[in-house]
Design a protein around this motif. Structure first.
Motif, PDB file in Angstrom:
ATOM      1  N   THR A 273       0.835  -1.190   0.000  1.00 12.86           N
ATOM      2  CA  THR A 273       0.000   0.000   0.000  1.00 12.86           C
ATOM      3  C   THR A 273       0.870   1.240   0.000  1.00 12.86           C
TER       4      THR A 273
ATOM      5  N   THR B 212      -3.784   1.473  11.319  1.00 11.52           N
ATOM      6  CA  THR B 212      -4.362   0.291  10.681  1.00 11.52           C
ATOM      7  C   THR B 212      -5.258  -0.362  11.727  1.00 11.52           C
ATOM      8  N   PRO B 213      -6.146  -1.233  11.301  1.00 13.71           N
ATOM      9  CA  PRO B 213      -7.016  -1.899  12.287  1.00 13.71           C
ATOM     10  C   PRO B 213      -6.205  -2.649  13.339  1.00 13.71           C
ATOM     11  N   GLY B 214      -4.995  -3.066  12.993  1.00 17.47           N
ATOM     12  CA  GLY B 214      -4.174  -3.796  13.958  1.00 17.47           C
ATOM     13  C   GLY B 214      -3.299  -2.885  14.801  1.00 17.47           C
TER      14      GLY B 214
ATOM     15  N   ARG C 104       6.084  -1.401  13.931  1.00 14.44           N
ATOM     16  CA  ARG C 104       4.872  -1.259  14.730  1.00 14.44           C
ATOM     17  C   ARG C 104       5.121  -0.121  15.714  1.00 14.44           C
TER      18      ARG C 104
ATOM     19  N   THR D 102       1.283  -5.027   5.104  1.00 15.32           N
ATOM     20  CA  THR D 102       0.917  -5.648   6.370  1.00 15.32           C
ATOM     21  C   THR D 102       0.435  -7.047   6.051  1.00 15.32           C
ATOM     22  N   ASP D 103       0.761  -7.968   6.905  1.00 16.70           N
ATOM     23  CA  ASP D 103       0.447  -9.361   6.612  1.00 16.70           C
ATOM     24  C   ASP D 103      -1.031  -9.641   6.806  1.00 16.70           C
ATOM     25  N   GLY D 104      -1.539 -10.554   5.997  1.00 15.98           N
ATOM     26  CA  GLY D 104      -2.929 -10.975   6.144  1.00 15.98           C
ATOM     27  C   GLY D 104      -3.860 -10.162   5.296  1.00 15.98           C
TER      28      GLY D 104
END
Lengths: 818, 114
Positions: free
Chosen positions: B13, B31-33, B50, B112-114
């Motif tokens: 992104t 991010t949502p995480g 992070r 980001t993973d996932g």
């Protein structure tokens, strides 16, 4: 048997060098023809800058004159651009109806300067800097005098600007990035270069985006920038880069990327056609410097003379700037990177900055400013990939010293030094003078040697050597380091020296200080940078531009960070006095932003805790609307002035303590100080405002105002000491401002007033405050500084300043799971 | 550049330009995480971690960036920007996870993973 026909398209540096290399190997093999678009013999293009500067003439930069072509039986068609290549027929067609057959064809078409597609780019007086015609245009323009603007602060742009200045024009370089030659220089050397150019009359505007070229009557008259400024000029030079010239190759159907794609033997997609120099793209790289061209020419000559397996493996790059008296060298990884170690050396006296980057025990890159003599050596070490671990300690001092000391124990080297050898270059002190002084005067410390011999008393770079001489002479009796502690690991200087030299040498920016005091790191650390930022702000009010990246988060965000990453907001309440309007506005803000905690502070303020960073500007906007400003509860700054109600209400009050407190706070707010400053004003000796544990406290008495300083009620508990007593309120304000200014000028960063007082002595402070002239001068300097300080940082940020601090970089990651 | 040369197959992104981050500074990317901190060093290298200090969860994006490290604003741990590891006396105190990042034409892309 007829000779093979070798046709070279391009009479530039690559085209002619490859012929020279071929002739060296096999002078009889080919019948050689060269075609050049420029109507002249082969010349050294990289020396065009000195020609522009008037330091060389065209004749000086001719590499091969007409006789060379004749003697080597080379046919030159100068001034004939090649129009077409017919690969099937193996012919080329050039201007003037010339058709030539080849057995082997070399494309050395070089590159074209990039022209920015700005409005007005076609105006007369807008030029690029690529060939002799461009130089002649510029020289003609310069003869008429006036001003030039050069777009592009890279190598070529800077050389162009310098040349034009030498020709009598005023020149300004406009650069998109915030560092000159950012692809070759780090910030520290970029700053030095900017200074050096400025001394030579080349002005630079950094971080500037060009918007349009403006003109009158079809001629350029200025460059308009995106920020609205227009820089007037009579000549505009675009030096924003080059693009490989590939149209001929592309039209011939050869595979092209950015350049004409070649293999390790410099062959294009047609094995009879080769490409070299700036038009070629090898392993994804198109080079724009001369050294790789020479390497390509050697390989290609091998290939053309029988060694079909010769391989060009790509080049490491080195850069030198050709501006007289400005030595700049850069190669490889000049700015470090993962697993890299920096070795930095600065010599303020000579304006030298060197940074050598070591990776896995090998030199990975270097940037040298002011003394680039060892550039070739570092580049050689880099190319050979030599392990330099053993040279690590002396590497930065260059080849001569390193090789002289190779394998020599430093101690025995010092012992072996003759007495007549100079140790301190600044003050001309020889080893013998130092040893004699140590023996005869019984000196035992570096400071004593400095005081008596001046050795290492100026730039300090010979300090380690002087220390070794002391060790040799005295053994264990040598007393190491007794002076003030250094500010941090980046420098050997203490705070006092730093402050003094900033003033004396008029150092007005962080890179200037780091260079002058020979910082051992490229850009400091979190210990020295906030200190330097404060010292510069205090020394040059209205001139120095605050560096927010050198401030701790609280001072950068103008709020206090909390353990969960939210912030607390404390609006100023002058003297601790508030009103229903303010309280109502605070209550509304608390509701609107769902602020979880509202707390009354020890300094008579209201603290709003748990505000999200993104909300800060909006919270401040609402508080501003009710007339409230930042309380600076987050800063090394004037915090609060705590007061009691005084003679207005209190039956014991002797003076208007509230009024004095409000007056002091309204005059002093916004001032930055070495550490936080809290004031208290009590209306009588009962001291309800707890003024005697403040940094500066006032106790009002019937006959006037007692001014106390040096209290603390934190990590340390300290009662104040009485400094002086004055009769009137005005005198109290003058004295308090004078004390604050003295502290602002003398205090060490993070040193509270009580510690400063312990260091310099209460009597010393008193002597200055009680001397009317000194006090007035201090007060005046404080008042001057306040002209730039009494500005609400919250309102500035509500208006948009430092938006990048408060807004996230991107809000676009909503759909990415994490 | 600290660009990890990973083929553009994942969810890369574009989060902004290098020049959107001040030199020796950082910006957050929510991010949502949780937040990601994107740093730019004085030498123009870009890193992403992070936004949580391994010590007590401090927002690293708010620290002072120096060399290739950042000092946590809460308790002053120095964190290596390339590895996310605590440096110096705090070595071994844990690690702020590194976010894959690459640079294309001056733009920052993170994954980001996932």
């Amino acid at each position: 048997m007829p000779k093979e026909r070798l046709v070279v398209v391009g009479n530039g540096m690559a085209g002619c060098r490859v012929i020279e290399e071929v002739l060296k190997r096999d002078p009889e093999r080919y019948e050689i023809t060269v075609l050049g678009a420029e109507p002249r013999v082969n010349y050294d293009r990289i020396m065009l800058s000195p020609v522009l500067a008037g330091e060389k003439a065209f004749e000086d930069i001719v590499i091969n004159d007409a006789a060379w072509y004749r003697d080597n039986a080379i046919t030159l068609h100068a001034g004939r651009a090649v129009l077409r290549v017919d690969r099937e027929a193996r012919t080329i067609e050039a201007e003037g109806g010339l058709t030539l057959a080849y057995d082997r064809l070399i494309l050395a078409t070089g590159s074209d300067p990039v022209r920015l597609p700005l409005p007005g780019a076609d105006l007369a007086g807008v030029v690029t800097f690529r060939d002799l015609d461009d130089v002649e245009t510029m020289v003609a323009a310069a003869d008429a005098g006036g001003r030039a603007v050069v777009i592009g602060g890279g190598l070529l742009g800077l050389e162009a600007a310098y040349g034009l200045v030498r020709r009598g024009m005023a020149a300004t370089v406009v650069h998109l990035m915030d560092v000159l030659m950012e692809r070759q220089l780090d910030e520290a050397s970029g700053w030095l270069l900017r200074e050096a150019l400025s001394q030579r009359g080349v002005e630079t505007v950094l971080g500037a985006q060009s918007e349009a070229i403006v003109g009158t009557d079809g001629r350029v008259s200025g460059l308009k920038l995106k920020d609205g400024r227009t820089i007037p000029c009579d000549l505009l030079v675009m030096a924003v880069g080059i693009r490989p010239s590939i149209s001929l190759a592309a039209q011939a159907g050869l595979i092209c990327g950015r350049g004409v794609v070649v293999d390790d033997g410099l062959r294009t997609s047609d094995p009879a056609v080769f490409a070299i120099g700036e038009c070629a793209e090898h392993r994804g790289v198109a080079y724009g410097l001369v050294a790789p061209i020479w390497e390509m020419c050697r390989t290609l000559a091998d290939v053309l003379t029988g060694d079909e397996d010769a391989v060009y493996e790509g080049s490491l790059l080195q850069t030198r700037l050709k501006v007289s008296g400005v030595d700049v060298f850069s190669a490889g990884k000049f700015s470090g990177g993962e697993g890299c170690e920096d070795v930095v050396f600065r010599d303020a006296g000579r304006g030298v900055y060197k940074r050598v980057v070591i990776e896995n025990g090998k030199v990975a890159g270097a940037v040298l400013f002011g003394d680039a003599a060892d550039g070739a050596w570092y580049f050689d070490l880099m190319k050979r990939g030599e392990d330099v671990t053993a040279l690590r300690d002396t590497l930065i001092f260059g080849q001569a010293i390193t090789e002289a000391l190779r394998g020599v124990d430093p101690k025995s080297a010092v012992a072996a030094m003759p007495d007549s050898q100079e140790v301190c270059g600044c003050n001309g002190v020889c080893k013998g003078v130092i040893t004699t002084a140590i023996t005869d005067l019984g000196l035992k410390t570096i400071e004593a040697v400095r005081a008596f011999t001046k050795a290492s008393a100026s730039c300090g770079s010979c300090t380690p050597l002087v220390e070794q001489i002391l060790t040799l002479q005295l053994g264990d009796a040598f007393e190491v380091q007794t002076g003030p502690k250094s500010v941090c690991g980046c420098t050997s200087h203490g705070h006092g020296v730093l402050r003094k030299r900033i003033l004396e040498e008029e150092l007005k920016s962080m890179p200037a200080v780091m260079q002058a005091l020979e910082w051992s790191t490229p850009d400091g650390c979190p210990t020295c940078r906030p200190a330097l930022n404060y010292y510069l702000l205090a020394a040059w009010p209205g001139e120095y531009r605050d560096d927010k990246q050198s401030r701790f988060i609280n001072e950068r965000a103008h709020a206090n960070i909390q353990k969960d990453g939210t912030y607390s907001v404390v609006p100023r309440m002058w003297g601790g006095v508030t009103s229903s309007l303010e309280l109502r506005a605070i209550a509304d803000v608390v509701d609107k932003f769902a602020i979880p905690t509202v707390k009354v502070t020890g300094g008579q303020r209201i603290d709003l805790l748990g505000v999200a960073k993104d909300d800060l500007p909006a919270v401040w906007a609402d508080l501003n609307a009710a007339g409230m400003v930042s309380g600076h509860a987050y800063g090394k700054a004037l915090r609060t002035v705590k007061t009691c109600v005084g003679s207005d209400w209190c039956r014991f009050g002797t003076q208007d303590s509230t009024g004095l407190g409000v007056r002091l706070e309204k005059f002093m707010w916004g001032s930055w100080t070495p550490a936080k400053v809290k004031l208290g004003v009590s209306g009588c000796p009962r001291n309800c405002a707890e003024a005697t544990c403040k940094d500066i406290g006032v106790i009002c008495v019937d006959s006037g105002y007692e001014i106390h300083i040096g209290g603390a009620a934190g990590l340390h508990i300290r009662g104040t000491e009485l400094l002086t007593k004055v009769a009137g309120e005005d005198e109290a304000v003058w004295a308090i401002c004078a004390i604050t200014q003295l502290y602002r000028e003398e205090g060490w960063y993070l040193e509270r007033i009580y510690k400063w007082m312990d260091r310099v002595g209460l009597d010393t402070i008193r002597a200055q405050i009680e001397d009317a002239d000194l006090r007035k001068a201090l007060y005046d300097r404080f008042a001057y500084s306040q002209r730039f300080s009494r500005i609400d940082p919250w309102a500035e940020r509500v208006a948009g300043r430092d938006g990048d601090e408060f807004n996230p970089l991107s809000r676009r990651l909503e759909f990415v799971g994490a | 550049m600290n660009a990890m040369l990973i083929p553009a197959t994942g969810l890369w992104t574009d989060v902004g330009a290098i020049t959107d981050i001040p030199r020796r500074g950082a910006r957050r990317v929510p991010t949502p995480g949780g937040d990601i901190a994107v740093f730019r060093s004085g030498d123009n290298e870009v890193f992403a971690l992070r936004d949580r200090c391994p010590h007590k969860g401090g927002p690293l994006s708010q620290g002072i960036v120096h060399g290739r490290s950042v000092t946590c604003p809460l308790h002053g741990l120095a964190i290596d920007l390339a590895s996310g590891e605590a440096l110096g006396a705090d070595r071994g105190q844990g690690c702020a996870p590194v976010i894959p990042l690459r640079i294309e034409e001056g733009r920052i892309l993170i994954r980001t993973d996932g």
